[in-house]
Structure formats: structure tokens, C-alpha cells
Design an enzyme around this catalytic site. Structure first.
Site, short mmCIF file in Angstrom:
data_model
loop_
_atom_site.label_atom_id
_atom_site.label_comp_id
_atom_site.label_asym_id
_atom_site.label_seq_id
_atom_site.Cartn_x
_atom_site.Cartn_y
_atom_site.Cartn_z
N LEU A 122 2.93 -9.34 -1.01
CA LEU A 122 2.37 -8.80 0.23
C LEU A 122 0.85 -8.69 0.10
O LEU A 122 0.33 -8.30 -0.95
CB LEU A 122 2.96 -7.43 0.54
CG LEU A 122 4.46 -7.38 0.80
CD1 LEU A 122 4.84 -6.01 1.38
CD2 LEU A 122 4.92 -8.49 1.75
N HIS A 150 0.85 -1.22 0.00
CA HIS A 150 0.00 0.00 0.00
C HIS A 150 0.87 1.25 0.00
O HIS A 150 0.53 2.26 -0.63
CB HIS A 150 -0.90 0.03 1.24
CG HIS A 150 -1.89 -1.09 1.32
ND1 HIS A 150 -1.76 -2.13 2.19
CD2 HIS A 150 -3.03 -1.31 0.62
CE1 HIS A 150 -2.78 -2.96 2.04
NE2 HIS A 150 -3.57 -2.49 1.10
N SER A 166 -2.77 -8.10 2.91
CA SER A 166 -3.27 -7.98 4.29
C SER A 166 -3.65 -9.36 4.83
O SER A 166 -3.60 -9.61 6.02
CB SER A 166 -4.48 -7.06 4.35
OG SER A 166 -4.19 -5.87 3.67
#
Ligand code: PAF
Length: 285
Positions: free
Chosen positions: A186, A37, A188
Site C-alpha cells: 500500500l 498508516h 498513497s
């Protein structure tokens, strides 16, 4: 960084920036922020004067049996990461703010073709939920440019088509996937993985890398893909799909396709992982 939970003060602030001729970027997220992000925020800062991040765990894009309740909600930590990354504004509404009349009977945005198959087939309604909330965010913020990760490649294709079809005057920028040292993309959702699963998870990307090399050397896709699915299954993955598609529109590859992309989704325990890799196919005369 200014934090907004409601719409009117956010829009007043943005109107002021627009009056000064400032270019506005939006980075839509569901929070649980990681370096992927932050790469979106970094890219946004290169393209715009004002960067707005949004954090909203959108119930519309989760079906009943999915992880809406356990999805990470880490506003304080996210806020700090955005602040350090130089984000200017954060919009973090609750469900009642974005959907004041509730979810039932809500107007939906449906983007056909690119939303079908792959994750669209395994997660019915998911991309309608994504395109609905992203169009809502676009209407509220009126950004000049918006940033999305290439890890969610089908999502990016859906948003690009929506923006074209509905004439949103917004530039869409795809940002390359950020990976751990071992190659795991990556996400969450990586937080859900146990220690043993985290160690195994990088096999997903290694499998894509091996398959890419074989396909670029001329291996037959169906056979090579079947073998990779067997390898993943033998190592404890439950693959949802592993498919080779045209990069431009996620259509079927033909003998003439050169720019292709391998897309994979697989469960490791209860965690669903997705990833993709570009493939330059040999073109047959
Ligand atoms: O990629 C995500 O985090 C979400 O799907 C998005 C684009 C923020 C919409 O809820």
C-alpha cells in the site's frame, strides 16, 4: 481527536499529558492515509498512552520534477480515518508554520552513508528533506516513541541512524508493510495508477518473492537480479534499481552476510513504486 494547525497549542496540550506521566507516540505522515498508516497508529496505541499523527506534505523532500503538487491532500478523509483508529491528536501544519523563514537557506539534517545509493542516488536531496522534517517534528512533539513503515526501508534506516547519531531520546519502531490481496504494497502513490497499471503492479512483489526463493537456494545474486530486471522491463516497468543489501545498515553484502534485503524501485507509467523483502542468504564457510 484534537486537531492542531499551529505549534503552541499542540505543545501546551502535550506538556499537560507529559505532566501526567503519559507516554507519547508520534506517527509522521504526509496524509493520503491508507491501511498501512492505520497499522502505524494501531502499533502506536500498543506502545503509548497518547498517539499524535502528523500530516504534512513536506516540500523539502520533493525535487523540482517530482509529484509535490499532485500528491494527495485529503485532510477531511484522513481525519476521519485517524479518529476511527483511535488517534488522540492530529498535527497538520502548513508550510509557513513549519518553515516560517522559507525553504531557502534552511538548516538541513544530512545523514550520510545509509542515505546514499538506492533512492538516495535517484532522488538527490530527498533524504535530507526527510531527516530535516522528521527531526523538526521530533523537536516539536518530543515523543517517547515514533512509528515508520518498513516499506520505506531506506527511510527507516536513515531515521534510525539520525536518532542514534544525534542522541534523540526516542525509540524508533518499524512496522511491517501492509499489502493488497494481490501483494502490492500500500502506498498513497498507488492512487496514480491506471486500472491496467494496478493489475500489473503486483508483479513487483511477486518478482521479489521469486528472487528471494532463488537467492535462499543459492543462486548467484548478480545473475538472478539481472534476469528479474529483464522480466520487469518486459512487463512495462522502468526499474530504477533492484539491489541486494545488508539489512542492518544497507551496506554491501559479502560472503558472510546472512540477513539481507532486496530493495526495488520501478516506474509503472509515471508512478514510482518501491518495495522490499528480507532474504536469509546461505552463509558460506
Ligand atoms: O514516509 C513519509 O510519509 C514521509 O517521508 C515522512 C516520514 C512523513 C516525512 O515527511
Amino acid at each position: 481527536m484534537q486537531l492542531f494547525h499551529s505549534i503552541t497549542p499542540l505543545q501546551q496540550t502535550l506538556a499537560e499529558h507529559r505532566r501526567h506521566g503519559r507516554r507519547i507516540a508520534v506517527v509522521p505522515t504526509m496524509g493520503g492515509l491508507h491501511a498501512g498508516h492505520i497499522a502505524l497508529v494501531d502499533a502506536a496505541r500498543q506502545h503509548a498512552d497518547i498517539v499524535v499523527a502528523t500530516i504534512f506534505v513536506n516540500p523539502l523532500q520533493f525535487s523540482a520534477n517530482e509529484d509535490l503538487t499532485r500528491y494527495p491532500r485529503t485532510l477531511d478523509a484522513d481525519r476521519q480515518k485517524l479518529e476511527e483508529a483511535g488517534c488522540d491528536l492530529l498535527f497538520a501544519p502548513d508550510v509557513a508554520t513549519l518553515y516560517p523563514d522559507g525553504l531557502k537557506g534552511l538548516t538541513h539534517v544530512h545523514v550520510p552513508t545509509v542515505s546514499e545509493g538506492l533512492c538516495g542516488a535517484r532522488r538527490p536531496g530527498h533524504f535530507d528533506g526527510v531527516s530535516t522534517v522528521v527531526s523538526l517534528i521530533f523537536h516539536l512533539i518530543l515523543p517517547d516513541v515514533a512509528f515508520f513503515g518498513e516499506k520505506d526501508f531506506q527511510q527507516l534506516a536513515v531515521i534510525r541512524k539520525m536518532v542514534r547519531d544525534l542522541h534523540f531520546n526516542i525509540e524508533i519502531v518499524g512496522v511491517p508493510t501492509v499489502r493488497n490481496d494481490d501483494g502490492l504494497a500500500l502506498s498513497s502513490r498507488n492512487d496514480y495508477l491506471s486500472h491496467a497499471e494496478s493489475e500489473m503492479a503486483s508483479l513487483l512483489y511477486r518478482t521479489l518473492q521469486d528472487l528471494k526463493i532463488r537467492l535462499e537456494e543459492g543462486a548467484l545474486p548478480d545473475e538472478a537480479i539481472r534476469e528479474c530486471l529483464e522480466t520487469l522491463t518486459a512487463h512495462g516497468f522502468k526499474p530504477d534499481y533492484l539491489e541486494l543489501r545488508r539489512t542492518s545498515d544497507l551496506g554491501e553484502v559479502t560472503q558472510r552476510t546472512h540477513d539481507a534485503i532486496l530493495l526495488v524501485a520501478a516506474y509503472l507509467g509515471t508512478t514510482r513504486l518501491i518495495d522490499n523483502i528480507r532474504v536469509a542468504l546461505p552463509v558460506h564457510a
